[in-house]
Design a protein around this motif. Structure first.
Motif, mmCIF file in Angstrom:
data_model
loop_
_atom_site.group_PDB
_atom_site.id
_atom_site.type_symbol
_atom_site.label_atom_id
_atom_site.label_comp_id
_atom_site.label_asym_id
_atom_site.label_seq_id
_atom_site.Cartn_x
_atom_site.Cartn_y
_atom_site.Cartn_z
ATOM 1 N N UNK A 1 27.754 11.558 65.817
ATOM 2 C CA UNK A 1 28.032 10.576 66.679
ATOM 3 C C UNK A 1 29.113 9.741 66.187
ATOM 4 N N UNK A 2 29.549 9.710 64.632
ATOM 5 C CA UNK A 2 30.618 9.239 64.104
ATOM 6 C C UNK A 2 30.548 7.513 64.338
ATOM 7 N N UNK A 3 29.493 6.953 63.663
ATOM 8 C CA UNK A 3 29.201 5.636 63.852
ATOM 9 C C UNK A 3 29.420 4.951 62.536
ATOM 10 N N UNK B 1 39.036 6.938 70.545
ATOM 11 C CA UNK B 1 40.428 7.349 70.126
ATOM 12 C C UNK B 1 40.220 7.999 68.719
ATOM 13 N N UNK B 2 40.622 9.507 68.973
ATOM 14 C CA UNK B 2 40.768 10.479 67.867
ATOM 15 C C UNK B 2 42.012 9.969 66.726
ATOM 16 N N UNK B 3 41.529 9.591 65.792
ATOM 17 C CA UNK B 3 42.677 9.012 64.531
ATOM 18 C C UNK B 3 42.107 8.855 63.483
ATOM 19 N N UNK C 1 27.951 6.065 72.417
ATOM 20 C CA UNK C 1 28.829 6.986 71.808
ATOM 21 C C UNK C 1 30.375 6.124 71.878
ATOM 22 N N UNK C 2 30.347 5.516 72.887
ATOM 23 C CA UNK C 2 31.688 4.667 72.980
ATOM 24 C C UNK C 2 31.638 3.181 72.104
ATOM 25 N N UNK C 3 30.464 2.803 71.847
ATOM 26 C CA UNK C 3 30.252 1.857 71.092
ATOM 27 C C UNK C 3 29.374 0.625 71.876
ATOM 28 N N UNK D 1 36.922 9.689 64.642
ATOM 29 C CA UNK D 1 36.568 9.049 66.236
ATOM 30 C C UNK D 1 36.199 7.605 66.122
ATOM 31 N N UNK D 2 37.394 6.658 67.017
ATOM 32 C CA UNK D 2 37.266 5.372 66.664
ATOM 33 C C UNK D 2 36.566 4.647 67.775
ATOM 34 N N UNK D 3 35.559 3.905 68.194
ATOM 35 C CA UNK D 3 34.965 3.337 69.139
ATOM 36 C C UNK D 3 36.286 2.415 69.835
#
Length: 393
Positions: free
Chosen positions: A298-300, A101-103, A388-390, A50-52
């Motif tokens: 949270x994919x940080x 972005x999910x990548x 979450x979005x950064x 998950x990319x900010x």
């Protein structure tokens, strides 16, 4: 001894090191990347996906975003499952103009390798016994061994992007370095499978049996996680046992229609929060996991490394192209300010969704009250979405 000179040595050939090398090369600044493992090994690592918004823009700026833009999935929200129901965080409404972005990180790394190859980037794989020298002088250098031969690179600056176990952070004297750590009493058992995702967007689940996460890499590749005790081993979990437990932690509307299949990768990752200060020592700059670790909630992790790279790129470009050292002088302070905010968010989200072994009935009620408040308050959802979005660089 082989000897060479470059402007910046980057220790670590993962996505953060490759991204910095690519950005600096496009600005006309010479770099050499040293990586302990082979390229095939680096590309075999299974990591976050998950990319900010800020990371996506950096990939485009580096000229490495074309495949990401073509194959990645833009997500405008995600779900939280609790008490058998599914609630959605609408990123578009809570953080206008911002998405994720999910990548997969493997694909990010593959794209950065291709970009470095296209520009003739200098990446030295299987460099072992790396050592950093004279960091507090104006003439630092790096030594390493390649295929049995000792080598040396003289440089202006060294960037340590070699992960938590790398040599870079260990090169800072113990009386200078301050380390902060919080270890969580559980891990994530993750499974990668060639199956369609359980839903179009990610699902974070709070359940009495423990946390679960339904994620994806693309329309045909899914990534799932369940919270497990630190005493568990991968060998303790058959595929059937994993799928059965995952479904128990999800609402029926998701679990009953989920497609399952053989795992193509299975691993357990412990959870920890870790920060090292300062992130600069003389001519050495730490970036990414070399300086900080966050729980994956949270994919940080990768995204936090990207913000380090943004600050470093700006500072190094100002130094070499404009003779301005303000960005480098403020790097550690600026990077750490964002690091601690991301640490707070990951700690908060981990606490909101996981079952801790020592939770009392009051703790459980307070945890549920946190979720009830979240979905009754536009302001609370906006705060979650903003993080979450950064946060801005």
């Amino acid at each position: 001894m082989q000897s060479r000179t470059t402007q910046v040595v980057i220790v670590g050939g993962g996505p953060s090191g490759l991204l910095l090398s690519q950005l600096l090369h496009k600005a006309g600044i010479d770099t050499v990347v040293l990586e302990r493992q082979s390229r095939d090994y680096v590309l075999s690592r299974i990591r976050a996906g998950v990319l900010e918004h800020g990371f996506v823009e950096l990939m485009r700026r580096a000229g490495a975003g074309a495949r990401m833009d073509r194959d990645g999935e833009v997500h405008h929200g995600f779900h939280i499952a609790h008490q058998g129901q599914l609630d959605r965080i609408n990123l578009a409404a809570s953080a206008p103009g911002q998405t994720v972005m999910v990548y997969g990180q493997t694909e990010v790394t593959r794209d950065l390798y291709a970009a470095r190859d296209a520009m003739g980037g200098q990446i030295i794989h299987e460099a072992v016994n790396v050592a950093l020298h004279d960091l507090m002088t104006g003439h630092p250098y790096v030594t390493y061994v390649l295929h049995g031969e000792k080598c040396r690179i003289d440089t202006n600056f060294i960037v340590g992007a070699d992960g938590f176990h790398g040599v870079s952070r260990k090169s800072i004297p113990a009386d200078i370095l301050q380390e902060y750590e919080k270890v969580y009493p559980f891990g994530w058992l993750g499974v990668l499978s060639e199956t369609p995702p359980a839903a179009a967007e990610l699902i974070y689940a709070r359940h009495e049996r423990g946390f679960a996460l339904c994620s994806m890499r693309n329309a045909r590749l899914s990534r799932y996680y369940i919270q497990v005790p630190l005493t568990d081993r991968v060998e303790d979990w058959s595929d059937d046992a994993f799928w059965s437990e995952l479904k128990r932690r999800l609402p029926d509307q998701i679990g009953q229609k989920m497609q399952t299949g053989p795992s193509i990768e299975k691993s357990i990752a412990p959870l920890r929060s870790f920060v090292a200060e300062p992130m600069r020592y003389g001519t050495l700059f730490l970036a990414g996991d070399a300086a900080h670790i966050v729980p994956p909630t949270g994919a940080k992790g990768l995204n936090l490394a990207a913000s380090d790279i943004h600050y470093l790129y700006e500072g190094l470009a100002d130094h070499f192209l404009r003779g301005d050292d303000a960005g480098l002088d403020s790097y550690s302070e600026k990077a750490l300010a964002r690091v601690w905010k991301a640490e707070r968010f990951s700690w908060w989200m981990t606490g909101l969704l996981h079952r801790f072994p020592d939770m009392s009935p009051a703790d459980l009620r307070l945890q549920q009250a946190g979720l009830d408040y979240l979905f009754s308050s536009d302001a609370a959802q906006a705060s979650l979405a903003e993080n979450y979005v950064g946060l801005p660089y």
